[in-house]
Motif scaffolding. Sequence first.
Motif, short mmCIF file in Angstrom:
data_model
loop_
_atom_site.label_atom_id
_atom_site.label_comp_id
_atom_site.label_asym_id
_atom_site.label_seq_id
_atom_site.Cartn_x
_atom_site.Cartn_y
_atom_site.Cartn_z
N TYR A 35 0.84 -1.19 0.00
CA TYR A 35 0.00 0.00 0.00
C TYR A 35 0.88 1.24 0.00
O TYR A 35 1.96 1.25 0.60
CB TYR A 35 -0.90 0.03 1.24
CG TYR A 35 -1.97 -1.03 1.26
CD1 TYR A 35 -1.69 -2.33 1.68
CD2 TYR A 35 -3.27 -0.73 0.87
CE1 TYR A 35 -2.68 -3.30 1.69
CE2 TYR A 35 -4.27 -1.71 0.89
CZ TYR A 35 -3.95 -2.98 1.29
OH TYR A 35 -4.94 -3.94 1.31
N PHE A 45 -4.15 0.72 -2.20
CA PHE A 45 -3.69 -0.62 -2.58
C PHE A 45 -2.89 -0.54 -3.87
O PHE A 45 -3.36 0.01 -4.88
CB PHE A 45 -4.91 -1.52 -2.76
CG PHE A 45 -4.61 -2.91 -3.23
CD1 PHE A 45 -4.86 -3.26 -4.55
CD2 PHE A 45 -4.10 -3.86 -2.37
CE1 PHE A 45 -4.61 -4.55 -5.00
CE2 PHE A 45 -3.86 -5.15 -2.81
CZ PHE A 45 -4.11 -5.50 -4.12
N GLN A 48 -1.02 -7.20 -4.79
CA GLN A 48 -0.96 -8.32 -3.86
C GLN A 48 -0.25 -9.49 -4.52
O GLN A 48 -0.49 -9.78 -5.71
CB GLN A 48 -2.35 -8.75 -3.43
CG GLN A 48 -2.38 -9.86 -2.40
CD GLN A 48 -3.80 -10.20 -1.98
OE1 GLN A 48 -4.46 -11.05 -2.56
NE2 GLN A 48 -4.27 -9.50 -0.95
N ARG A 55 -1.42 -11.20 -7.86
CA ARG A 55 -2.78 -11.72 -7.92
C ARG A 55 -3.80 -10.62 -8.21
O ARG A 55 -4.83 -10.87 -8.80
CB ARG A 55 -3.11 -12.42 -6.60
CG ARG A 55 -4.44 -13.14 -6.61
CD ARG A 55 -4.48 -14.23 -5.57
NE ARG A 55 -4.56 -13.73 -4.21
CZ ARG A 55 -4.73 -14.51 -3.15
NH1 ARG A 55 -4.86 -15.82 -3.31
NH2 ARG A 55 -4.78 -14.02 -1.94
N GLN A 56 -3.48 -9.42 -7.78
CA GLN A 56 -4.41 -8.29 -7.98
C GLN A 56 -3.59 -7.02 -7.98
O GLN A 56 -2.59 -6.92 -7.25
CB GLN A 56 -5.46 -8.25 -6.86
CG GLN A 56 -6.54 -7.22 -7.05
CD GLN A 56 -7.44 -7.52 -8.21
OE1 GLN A 56 -7.63 -8.68 -8.58
NE2 GLN A 56 -7.99 -6.49 -8.81
N LEU A 90 3.56 0.79 2.84
CA LEU A 90 3.21 -0.21 3.85
C LEU A 90 3.09 -1.59 3.20
O LEU A 90 2.51 -1.75 2.13
CB LEU A 90 1.88 0.15 4.51
CG LEU A 90 1.87 1.43 5.33
CD1 LEU A 90 0.44 1.84 5.65
CD2 LEU A 90 2.67 1.25 6.60
N SER A 94 -0.86 -11.72 5.18
CA SER A 94 -2.03 -12.46 5.66
C SER A 94 -1.92 -13.90 5.18
O SER A 94 -1.05 -14.24 4.37
CB SER A 94 -3.31 -11.82 5.13
OG SER A 94 -3.33 -11.86 3.71
N GLN A 95 -2.81 -14.72 5.71
CA GLN A 95 -2.95 -16.08 5.18
C GLN A 95 -4.03 -16.05 4.12
O GLN A 95 -5.10 -15.46 4.36
CB GLN A 95 -3.36 -17.04 6.30
CG GLN A 95 -2.25 -17.36 7.27
CD GLN A 95 -2.73 -18.33 8.34
OE1 GLN A 95 -3.46 -17.96 9.23
NE2 GLN A 95 -2.33 -19.57 8.22
N ARG A 98 -8.05 -16.04 4.44
CA ARG A 98 -8.40 -15.71 5.81
C ARG A 98 -8.23 -14.22 6.00
O ARG A 98 -7.21 -13.65 5.64
CB ARG A 98 -7.52 -16.47 6.80
CG ARG A 98 -7.75 -17.96 6.79
CD ARG A 98 -7.01 -18.63 7.92
NE ARG A 98 -7.51 -18.21 9.23
CZ ARG A 98 -7.04 -18.68 10.37
NH1 ARG A 98 -6.05 -19.57 10.36
NH2 ARG A 98 -7.52 -18.27 11.51
N GLN A 99 -9.21 -13.58 6.59
CA GLN A 99 -9.13 -12.15 6.81
C GLN A 99 -8.24 -11.84 7.99
O GLN A 99 -8.14 -12.61 8.93
CB GLN A 99 -10.52 -11.58 7.04
CG GLN A 99 -11.41 -11.72 5.83
CD GLN A 99 -12.64 -10.87 5.92
OE1 GLN A 99 -12.63 -9.83 6.56
NE2 GLN A 99 -13.70 -11.29 5.28
N GLY A 100 -7.63 -10.69 7.93
CA GLY A 100 -6.78 -10.29 9.03
C GLY A 100 -5.38 -9.96 8.58
O GLY A 100 -4.44 -10.72 8.80
N GLU A 101 -5.25 -8.79 7.92
CA GLU A 101 -3.92 -8.37 7.49
C GLU A 101 -3.12 -7.83 8.68
O GLU A 101 -3.66 -7.13 9.53
CB GLU A 101 -4.03 -7.26 6.44
CG GLU A 101 -4.29 -7.74 5.02
CD GLU A 101 -5.72 -8.18 4.77
OE1 GLU A 101 -6.56 -8.02 5.68
OE2 GLU A 101 -6.01 -8.70 3.67
N PHE A 103 0.08 -5.38 9.38
CA PHE A 103 0.87 -4.36 8.69
C PHE A 103 2.24 -4.19 9.32
O PHE A 103 2.39 -4.30 10.55
CB PHE A 103 0.16 -3.01 8.72
CG PHE A 103 -0.96 -2.90 7.72
CD1 PHE A 103 -2.20 -3.42 7.98
CD2 PHE A 103 -0.74 -2.26 6.50
CE1 PHE A 103 -3.24 -3.31 7.06
CE2 PHE A 103 -1.76 -2.15 5.58
CZ PHE A 103 -3.01 -2.68 5.85
#
Lengths: 112, 114
Positions: A35, A45, A48, A55-56, A90, A94-95, A98-101, A103
């Motif tokens: 980021y 963003f 990724q 991927r994006q 930044l 993450s996995q 699964r949510q939860g980045e 930083f």
Amino acid sequence: DAGVTQSPTHLIKTRGQQVTLRCSPKSGHDTVSWYQQALGQGPQFIFQYYEEEERQRGNFPDRFSGHQFPNYSSELNVNALLLGDSALYLCASSQTNRQGETFGSGTRLTVV
Amino acid sequence: GNSVTQMEGPVTLSEEAFLTINCTYTATGYPSLFWYVQYPGEGLQLLLKATKADDKGSNKGFEATYRKETTSFHLEKGSVQVSDSAVYFCALTYHSGSARQLTFGSGTQLTVLP
């Protein structure tokens, strides 16, 4: 347990130069996102990486490129630096699925 | 596209005051919603999250409820402390293909005075 590690913490570059920023993800994480946070703004963003592939991608020019290594660490490269590239960069890990980045503390890039 | 709009700052409060930071979003589908906090010179820390409508996220005395009908996720705390001084970011995440990316608001600077 080490979190996300970024290097260097600060960097000064001249317009037109190239820069490489580095990121080591949190242990157990396999996905890395980058980021850009301009002064006084929210992070934007860039892209990724997962399984060593982009991927994006966000709305950033091709001057911004990246790489992910087999150990999941990642690099962000910016070519032909502009004054407007000055920002806090930044890295977040993450996995996948699964949510939860998590930083890192960021790399402060100043272009003069 | 997806976007997050946050209450303009800066916000200055006295210790033990009540805090509200407004956040509204625009998104297709059902995003997950987050509040992140950034202390001076540091990266972002996840404060709380909610993944579906009517969920309430809470952490360290902060709360936010996912309101789909008003597309809002306002951050509240009943009694702020000097140590809460930081920049707060509202964010949403959605899947684009196989990827998941965060979209952030512009942030709200909070200063708590003793």
